[in-house]
Design an enzyme around this catalytic site. Structure first.
Site, PDB file in Angstrom:
ATOM      1  N   THR A   1       0.883  -1.186   0.000  1.00 47.47           N
ATOM      2  CA  THR A   1       0.000   0.000   0.000  1.00 47.47           C
ATOM      3  C   THR A   1       0.912   1.226   0.000  1.00 47.47           C
ATOM      4  OG1 THR A   1      -0.193  -0.184   2.413  1.00 47.47           O
ATOM      5  CG2 THR A   1      -1.958  -1.120   1.097  1.00 47.47           C
TER       6      THR A   1
ATOM      7  N   THR B   1       0.303  -8.165  13.365  1.00 48.23           N
ATOM      8  CA  THR B   1       0.321  -6.727  13.133  1.00 48.23           C
ATOM      9  C   THR B   1       0.537  -6.272  11.696  1.00 48.23           C
ATOM     10  OG1 THR B   1       1.611  -4.760  13.538  1.00 48.23           O
ATOM     11  CG2 THR B   1       2.676  -6.810  14.041  1.00 48.23           C
TER      12      THR B   1
END
Lengths: 386, 386
Positions: B148, B182
């Site tokens: 991203t 995470t």
């Protein structure tokens, strides 16, 4: 006027040479009575500055005759030398204004680790000058002398129709997150109240005001809120009335602190409604107030409600994650856990931002006051020590 | 190679049109066996994305045949429509690669609230293209398609002399704070291990690697770490050896994530030693890693140890606040709670910063990996949605 608005108080603010800038850096507030009843709350940080260690002892008998406050150095993590400096400061105040050193609250603010001989010389040497400058209208000078990165002094006054007055001053611009108290605050009143009543009123007021201000999630080592009562008005107020007025005054000061937080470009009120308990409402609001991603989005005027939900999801507050509503500045952008009104309708250009979170889990509510995360916050706090 | 380094795996990464930028945005990893044993850990955020709700069910039988991952939208808080999109994505993968949809883990990353019809059309429509692009050396393409705000793909490979291999890829640049996992990570191995052994190894590895990375204190709604075992090497490894190798590989990927964290200019390792317990060492290190004031100071190359102590003081970890030592990059600037070596000796100009905190309360230790708080962090995260 602030702390000298009520009868029975004198105050001053002078240049003691603690700050290299030459700005005012030493404030003194003296209660001339007839009563010296008092209450105080302190940071819950376990790493406490020397003035906290001293002042926690001073308040145990509920009597305070003076508060001395310096900016330009926190006198925190300065060892036994630093504690002796605090003690010597209280002794100097006691001598200069003829009160017991054991009735003198000492407050320090500035950089942790600053508290050497030069600091001691400036603070202790400044006390007689501050005492000589005491005036019945010296509140404004005192409010200026406690400023650090504050851009303006914070003062408030409330006068009751029954004839008693509360005044207050505060400082704080960073490291603004609550333990018990959350900044340096001196509150004065000429109402006649005993120390146990003052303690109840102070804890009730700070719990929903200073304790709900969480500018940057960082808890100070020096926070102190002191309330002094002279009884000079001769009026014994209704305790509930007094508590209500004190709470309003503390809220006023807390919002002044929020408005002057380092580098902030938005003042954000996070209102959590319909929580299962007030503690859970506070926990939920505080989690959002500590999300750097949410705070950076507000800086960019971006109503990023996903970051609100991501923060809520880290808490133990009872709620159905897929039933939550989130509104920003009056626009419900998330309804029962799904996108609702268009985010384009949300106008975050005003400084004031209202985030409304409906947990649909009960009937408790709480509002946390925070700020956005800005370039200027990073800049000011990366350059603080220099 | 990464996820296709071990025998038995194919992968691809393609442009499905989810991202308006036209960058690759859909990755597929398929386990061709003979075994499809697997384990997975997910975010502990209670606000879970739809792919998490789906994948938590998939993993219950310890069997996974494929992982499909999209960037360009988190499909979180998109309601039942979003869940149906996840379901349809798994069905499409099942059909395209001839496995059960119930053995397909789905991962999504991007903006929360994004998961409309156009998103569904792009993701589901892209699956046959991704299946057609599967290659035994497609790992690098897959690692690119899951990016991203990452500036580079993250890959790692470990080959054991006994003949088995572990490969891995990861994405994550913001919202990097641990719940259980995470970030999005896919780990593959051709070792022959049953799902319960894989689960033990994965939890042991993530506990001390991904769970110790706390870039910005913000916990994601979509984090998933999946470990797939094909048994194609025919080798049954010693479980302790495998766990050790897997832990090293996870640490490698975690440090790659830290090094590419949004806007960061320093990689900070906060090592807490002599804590009373490992949990308390983690709590102490994490408190420091979440202090915006400390992180802003590091950005400014300022060894502000007072902010380290102020953060430590907010924890419940057992230690004497006035006995703590703090060193930065090898210089002990605070010793038994007092200033010691000159802060001027500390050089914080390198990207790597080592903070050593000696609590003197026991013999447990832990290291938390974080980043500084920079202008660029604020900028990237205020502009994320636009």
């Amino acid at each position: 006027m602030s702390v000298t608005a009520p009868a029975g108080f004198e105050a001053s603010g002078i240049r003691a040479g603690i700050k290299s800038s030459g700005s005012p850096d030493l404030a003194l507030v003296v209660n001339r009575g007839p009563s010296n009843a008092a209450a105080a709350v302190f940071t819950s940080n376990r790493c406490k500055a020397n003035p906290i260690l001293w002042s926690e002892q001073v308040i145990t008998d509920g009597r305070v005759s003076a508060v001395v406050l310096n900016s330009g150095g926190a006198n925190c993590y300065t060892g036994s030398f630093g504690f002796q400096t605090t003690h010597a400061t209280a002794e100097a105040v006691g001598e200069a204004v003829e009160v017991s050193a054991g009735d003198v609250i000492v407050c320090s603010t500035g950089l942790i680790g600053v508290g050497d001989q030069a600091f001691r010389d400036a603070v202790v040497g400044g006390v007689p000058l501050a005492a000589a400058a005491l005036r019945a209208d010296g509140g404004a000078d005192a409010a200026i002398a406690i400023m650090t990165t504050d851009t303006k002094p914070k003062e408030a006054v409330h006068t009751s129709p029954e004839g008693w007055t509360i005044g207050g001053m505060a400082k704080g611009a960073g490291m603004l997150a609550p333990g018990l108290a959350t900044m340096l605050v001196v509150l004065t009143t000429d109402a006649d109240l005993a120390s146990d009543a003052l303690d109840r009123a102070l804890r009730a007021a700070t719990r929903v005001t200073f304790d709900r201000l969480d500018s940057d999630g960082c808890m100070s080592t020096n926070d102190t809120v002191t309330l002094l009562a002279s009884a000079a008005s001769g009026v014994v107020p209704d305790e509930a009335d007094f508590t209500r007025a004190l709470t309003e005054l503390c809220r006023d000061l807390a919002l002044q602190l929020q408005a002057d937080a380092e580098g902030a470009s938005h003042d954000i009120a996070i209102e959590v409604v319909n929580a299962a308990s007030e503690d859970e409402a506070v926990e939920a609001g505080r989690a959002v107030s500590r999300s750097n991603l949410f705070k950076a989005a507000v800086f960019g005027n971006d109503p990023n409600w996903g970051r609100v939900l991501a923060a809520l999801g880290t808490t133990a507050a009872r709620f159905d994650p897929y039933a939550v509503d989130v509104s920003m500045n009056g626009v419900m952008i998330c309804r029962t856990g799904e996108p609702y009104e268009s985010r384009d309708l949300v106008d975050l250009t005003p400084r004031a931002v209202h985030v409304l979170i409906d947990l649909k889990a009960g009937d408790a509510t709480a509002t946390i006051f925070t700020n956005d995360l800005t370039h200027d916050y990073v800049h000011e706090n990366s350059a603080y020590a220099s």
